[in-house]
Motif scaffolding. Structure first.
Motif, PDB file in Angstrom:
ATOM      1  N   THR A  97       8.370 -16.615  27.612  1.00 32.93           N
ATOM      2  CA  THR A  97       8.494 -15.718  26.466  1.00 32.93           C
ATOM      3  C   THR A  97       8.757 -14.285  26.918  1.00 32.93           C
ATOM      4  OG1 THR A  97       6.895 -17.143  25.356  1.00 32.93           O
ATOM      5  CG2 THR A  97       7.386 -15.045  24.304  1.00 32.93           C
ATOM      6  N   LEU A  98       8.033 -13.858  27.961  1.00 36.35           N
ATOM      7  CA  LEU A  98       8.213 -12.484  28.440  1.00 36.35           C
ATOM      8  C   LEU A  98       9.600 -12.291  29.044  1.00 36.35           C
ATOM      9  CD1 LEU A  98       4.728 -11.809  30.054  1.00 36.35           C
ATOM     10  CD2 LEU A  98       5.618 -10.840  27.930  1.00 36.35           C
ATOM     11  N   GLU A  99      10.077 -13.323  29.740  1.00 33.46           N
ATOM     12  CA  GLU A  99      11.402 -13.209  30.354  1.00 33.46           C
ATOM     13  C   GLU A  99      12.513 -13.161  29.302  1.00 33.46           C
ATOM     14  OE1 GLU A  99      11.224 -16.441  33.131  1.00 33.46           O
ATOM     15  OE2 GLU A  99       9.820 -15.293  34.363  1.00 33.46           O
ATOM     16  N   ASN A 100      12.213 -13.682  28.122  1.00 28.62           N
ATOM     17  CA  ASN A 100      13.224 -13.692  27.054  1.00 28.62           C
ATOM     18  C   ASN A 100      12.723 -12.932  25.833  1.00 28.62           C
ATOM     19  OD1 ASN A 100      15.248 -15.780  28.232  1.00 28.62           O
ATOM     20  ND2 ASN A 100      13.249 -16.707  28.507  1.00 28.62           N
ATOM     21  N   LEU A 101      11.955 -11.902  26.100  1.00 26.65           N
ATOM     22  CA  LEU A 101      11.268 -11.212  25.008  1.00 26.65           C
ATOM     23  C   LEU A 101      12.253 -10.616  24.002  1.00 26.65           C
ATOM     24  CD1 LEU A 101       8.408 -10.645  24.097  1.00 26.65           C
ATOM     25  CD2 LEU A 101       8.455  -8.501  25.367  1.00 26.65           C
ATOM     26  N   ASP A 102      13.356 -10.060  24.502  1.00 24.71           N
ATOM     27  CA  ASP A 102      14.329  -9.446  23.579  1.00 24.71           C
ATOM     28  C   ASP A 102      14.852 -10.490  22.586  1.00 24.71           C
ATOM     29  OD1 ASP A 102      15.477 -10.773  25.718  1.00 24.71           O
ATOM     30  OD2 ASP A 102      17.211  -9.437  25.877  1.00 24.71           O
ATOM     31  N   TYR A 103      15.141 -11.665  23.113  1.00 27.48           N
ATOM     32  CA  TYR A 103      15.673 -12.744  22.271  1.00 27.48           C
ATOM     33  C   TYR A 103      14.660 -13.137  21.193  1.00 27.48           C
ATOM     34  CZ  TYR A 103      17.165 -17.411  20.873  1.00 27.48           C
ATOM     35  OH  TYR A 103      17.511 -18.514  20.137  1.00 27.48           O
ATOM     36  N   TYR A 104      13.422 -13.369  21.636  1.00 31.66           N
ATOM     37  CA  TYR A 104      12.414 -13.843  20.670  1.00 31.66           C
ATOM     38  C   TYR A 104      12.015 -12.768  19.672  1.00 31.66           C
ATOM     39  CZ  TYR A 104      12.152 -18.130  23.315  1.00 31.66           C
ATOM     40  OH  TYR A 104      12.479 -19.315  23.915  1.00 31.66           O
ATOM     41  N   LEU A 105      12.040 -11.509  20.099  1.00 37.02           N
ATOM     42  CA  LEU A 105      11.723 -10.433  19.146  1.00 37.02           C
ATOM     43  C   LEU A 105      12.796 -10.349  18.068  1.00 37.02           C
ATOM     44  CD1 LEU A 105      10.311  -7.628  21.487  1.00 37.02           C
ATOM     45  CD2 LEU A 105       9.109  -8.731  19.595  1.00 37.02           C
ATOM     46  N   MET A 106      14.031 -10.525  18.512  1.00 40.44           N
ATOM     47  CA  MET A 106      15.143 -10.505  17.544  1.00 40.44           C
ATOM     48  C   MET A 106      15.002 -11.673  16.558  1.00 40.44           C
ATOM     49  SD  MET A 106      17.735  -9.007  16.459  1.00 40.44           S
ATOM     50  CE  MET A 106      18.220  -7.799  17.689  1.00 40.44           C
ATOM     51  N   GLN A 107      14.737 -12.849  17.111  1.00 40.42           N
ATOM     52  CA  GLN A 107      14.591 -14.043  16.265  1.00 40.42           C
ATOM     53  C   GLN A 107      13.440 -13.862  15.273  1.00 40.42           C
ATOM     54  OE1 GLN A 107      13.451 -17.623  18.333  1.00 40.42           O
ATOM     55  NE2 GLN A 107      14.449 -18.959  16.834  1.00 40.42           N
ATOM     56  N   LEU A 108      12.333 -13.339  15.789  1.00 38.47           N
ATOM     57  CA  LEU A 108      11.158 -13.117  14.934  1.00 38.47           C
ATOM     58  C   LEU A 108      11.509 -12.164  13.798  1.00 38.47           C
ATOM     59  CD1 LEU A 108       8.008 -13.330  14.475  1.00 38.47           C
ATOM     60  CD2 LEU A 108       7.842 -11.260  15.863  1.00 38.47           C
TER      61      LEU A 108
END
Lengths: 265, 476
Positions: free
Chosen positions: B62-73
């Motif tokens: 999750t931390l390595e892809n934080l930008d992606y998941y924050l955008m999705q969220l």
């Protein structure tokens, strides 16, 4: 089997009885002891204080000193755990990385060596009395050696082994922590001693001299009649009766065979 | 309550707390009972090390892809009719929340437990515009009515208070007349708080895990207060640290189990609530308006550094509950709302070394924290990294220590210097030694000999004994 002893700086200077006992015990089990004079310290005091460059110089000296060793055995779980960290610390260093891996792979804490390499649990020791064993943090948590010392102690003739309450708790040594955070360290060692008192033991046994200096130094200051012993000293308590000598010969033979087997692999 | 607790310099705090026998007894009791309970639920689950590895993997991914998941969220929250605000700093977060409170002309605000709103010091901002802000987590409530006593534990904030002290606070502040029986105390708090829930204009919550795939938030409590905070007021604001996110429900389930087992030794807590956006048509309750405030406040500058693993933290306090240093000095000694090993790693990162330079040293490096951490943060190694930075970059190490380490380097890198130095040691220590013991040591030994004897270095080192023995060929 030739064993190179890494005695640790603490034992060299302050606790040589543990070093002597280690030599005598290993010899009795058929090992030939080599003591590389160029050894100094594993580097932990500097490393744990944040002085990584200083620590690395000591570590390089260790790698030079033990370059020719087959097995490096040390009567300290904490120092063994430090040596096991070398590959991590020298990762990417073309000059030392491989050397660090080699030293880490051939380094054993004493009880780990006895049980896992020599396959010995009964070393023919005897010590009458009631004892409790202090599990040192680095040996159990970082090195992962938990069972070996207990298996060895359970086979010591006449020794009644009682579990120490809250054994998982640190005794408050922590190297420079013991002086930097003296008042906190004192509370920790006092709690450890209160638990030792609870089990009414004659002996407190440990496999790390740092902890033993700490617990022993406090016990002495408080004037308590509890004897603090390194596990090598306990395992070296040995009576010279005839029957024992025969047993020793058998153990020695078994060890020699194990050694030949391992080296041949 | 800001992250920093204003209660004097480190040693003053420690000495005061070492005198506090009640607090120490409470902490030791909590640790000992918790230890057994935690091992029990770990055993029951089975394959604990594999679960830890999975949890670590989830957090790392999750931390390595934080930008992606924050955008999705944020997209999913918006799709469900919620509002998302990214706050770079505490001020930005507080300003945003204040604007909402002003817009809604809020008089009363109820809150469920949230460390991040303490970190950004939200309550005073809302109180300054005339809002009545009520903490509804029982521990936080007790501290709030006791003139904002700081929390001493991230899960059990009022751990340092006993039931008699709580009764006295209730008498003084709430006109309470009954006994110190916990059941009566809790009933009184519930009755008082019930009126607050019913009249609140805004509910503010923290967030245990936000779920990127659905835009949901997860709240874990044993009191059910978060459910009332989110069900009754017309407006809900959820504040989360930017790292408190999981990709899907599947990972949420794993981490909630790790959290409740590690935090309180329970398979599950009494309430685990997942909420998605504002109330839908036909819903019986829930807010009409939902805001998600995602707070950076220094976290993104930890990303990509050697301290990144600290962002794996799920705030379970397992490290606090096994720490032998915390056991004796308690939470207030840390001078931060984040106490124990996680506090000693996190507080200097978020608050700087000037305020927190002692914390990385308040550890014997026993690694009990690292062993207990359900998401495998190498806490004791991160403490060593802090020490390294304090020595190498901050220049905050004491001069005597620097000199000692220089000597260490010279002595340990050169076998001849080592032999020479250690040969001299017995004479150097001779003036302080008596019967082979040092009872009042010089320099750094002084602190040791305050409470312990130290063996004087003997004339014959181990290596001398070994050397002589080999020369003599006579085993002794």
């Amino acid at each position: 089997m030739k064993v190179s002893l890494f005695v640790t700086c603490l034992i060299d200077l302050f606790y040589k009885e543990a070093g002597k006992a280690t030599v005598e015990l290993l010899e009795r089990l058929g090992c030939e002891i080599d003591f590389p004079e160029a050894q100094t310290c594993c580097g932990q005091p500097a490393y744990n204080s944040g002085y990584v460059q200083e620590a690395k110089e000591a570590m390089k000296q260790m790698m030079r000193a033990f370059a020719a060793a087959d097995y490096v055995v040390t009567p300290s779980g904490s120092c063994a755990a430090m040596v096991k960290e070398y590959p991590h610390l020298f990762r990417g260093d073309p000059e030392w990385e491989d050397e660090a891996k080699r030293l880490a792979a051939k380094t054993y804490e004493l009880t780990q060596f006895l049980v896992d390499v020599l396959n010995v649990e009964d070393v023919g020791a005897s010590l009458p009395g009631r004892a409790t064993y202090h599990t040192s943090c680095h040996m159990t948590r970082l090195l992962g050696v938990k069972e070996a010392p207990l298996r060895l102690l359970e086979r010591v003739n006449g020794l009644e082994l009682v579990p120490l309450p809250n054994a998982h708790q640190c005794c408050g040594f922590g190297g420079t922590f013991s002086v930097k955070m003296g008042p906190i360290s004192e509370q920790m060692v006092d709690e450890k001693i209160a638990h030792i008192d609870e089990v009414d033991a004659d002996y407190v046994i440990g496999a790390d001299c740092g902890c033993l200096l700490n617990i022993g130094g406090r016990i002495e200051r408080l004037g308590k009649p509890i004897r603090v012993m390194h596990i090598a000293e306990v395992l070296n308590q040995h009576s010279e009766k005839e029957g024992n000598d025969n047993a020793d010969e058998n153990r020695k033979r078994a060890v020699l065979e194990t050694g030949r087997g391992k080296l041949a692999k | 309550m800001p992250m920093k607790i204003e209660n004097g310099p480190f040693w003053k705090r420690v000495e005061e707390n070492l005198q506090n026998n009640f607090m120490r007894g409470a902490v030791a009791g909590m640790q000992d009972r918790g230890y057994v309970r935690r091992l029990g639920v770990i055993e029951e689950l089975g394959h604990w090390e594999e679960w830890r590895s999975l949890a670590e993997q989830i957090r790392k991914h999750t931390l390595e892809n934080l930008d992606y998941y924050l955008m999705q969220l944020s997209e999913n929250v918006a799709n469900r009719g919620g509002h998302v605000f990214f706050a770079r700093t505490a001020e930005e977060a507080n300003d945003y929340i204040r604007r909402i409170a002003l817009e809604k002309q809020a008089k009363k605000i109820v809150k469920s437990k949230s460390m991040v709103t303490e970190e950004i010091n939200l309550n005073p901002v809302l109180e300054a515009i005339g809002c009545d802000v009520v903490e509804t987590d029982l521990g936080e409530y007790i501290l709030q009515i006791d003139d904002h006593d700081p929390p001493s534990h991230i899960v059990g904030p009022a751990l340092h208070k006993n039931k008699e002290q709580i009764r006295d606070v209730f008498r003084r502040k709430l006109g309470y007349t009954k006994s110190s029986d916990p059941v009566e105390l809790a009933r009184h708090a519930r009755e008082t708080l019930r009126r607050d829930y019913l009249t609140a204009d805004i509910g503010i919550t923290g967030c245990n895990f936000a779920i990127a795939e659905s835009g949901s938030i997860t709240l874990v409590t044993n009191e059910g207060n978060a459910d009332l905070v989110t069900a009754l007021p017309k407006t809900q604001i959820t504040v989360m640290g930017m790292e408190r996110i999981v990709p899907t429900f599947e990972e949420m389930e794993v981490l909630v189990s790790m959290l409740t087992r590690s935090a309180v030794g329970q398979k599950l807590t009494s309430y685990i609530t997942v909420l998605t956006g504002p109330r839908d048509e036909g819903d019986a309750d829930g807010p009409e308006e939902f805001h998600l405030v995602i707070v950076d406040n220094g976290r993104s500058s930890i990303l990509g550094t050697e301290f990144q693993p600290v962002l794996q933290c799920i705030r379970c306090a397992a490290c606090v509950n096994v720490c032998p240093v915390y056991r004796h000095i308690g939470g207030h000694s840390y001078g931060s709302i984040y106490s124990g090993p996680i506090g000693a790693v996190l507080s200097p990162l978020l608050g700087g070394y000037d305020d927190y330079k002692e914390l990385p040293y308040a550890s014997s490096l026993c690694a009990a924290c690292t062993e207990a951490c359900p998401v495998k943060i190498p806490l004791h190694e991160l403490l060593i990294k802090h020490r390294q930075i304090i020595v190498e970059q901050e220049g905050k190490a004491p001069v005597a220590e620097k000199l000692a380490m220089k000597a260490f380097r010279l002595g340990t890198a050169s076998p001849s210097l080592y032999r020479f130095g250690t040969k001299l040691a017995p004479s150097a220590f001779a003036p302080f030694a008596e019967d082979g013991r040092i009872r009042k040591g010089p320099g750094p030994l002084k602190a040791w000999t305050e409470s312990r004897e130290f063996p004087a270095p003997s004339k014959e080192r181990f290596r001398d004994w070994f050397h002589n023995r080999q020369k003599g060929g006579n085993p002794s």
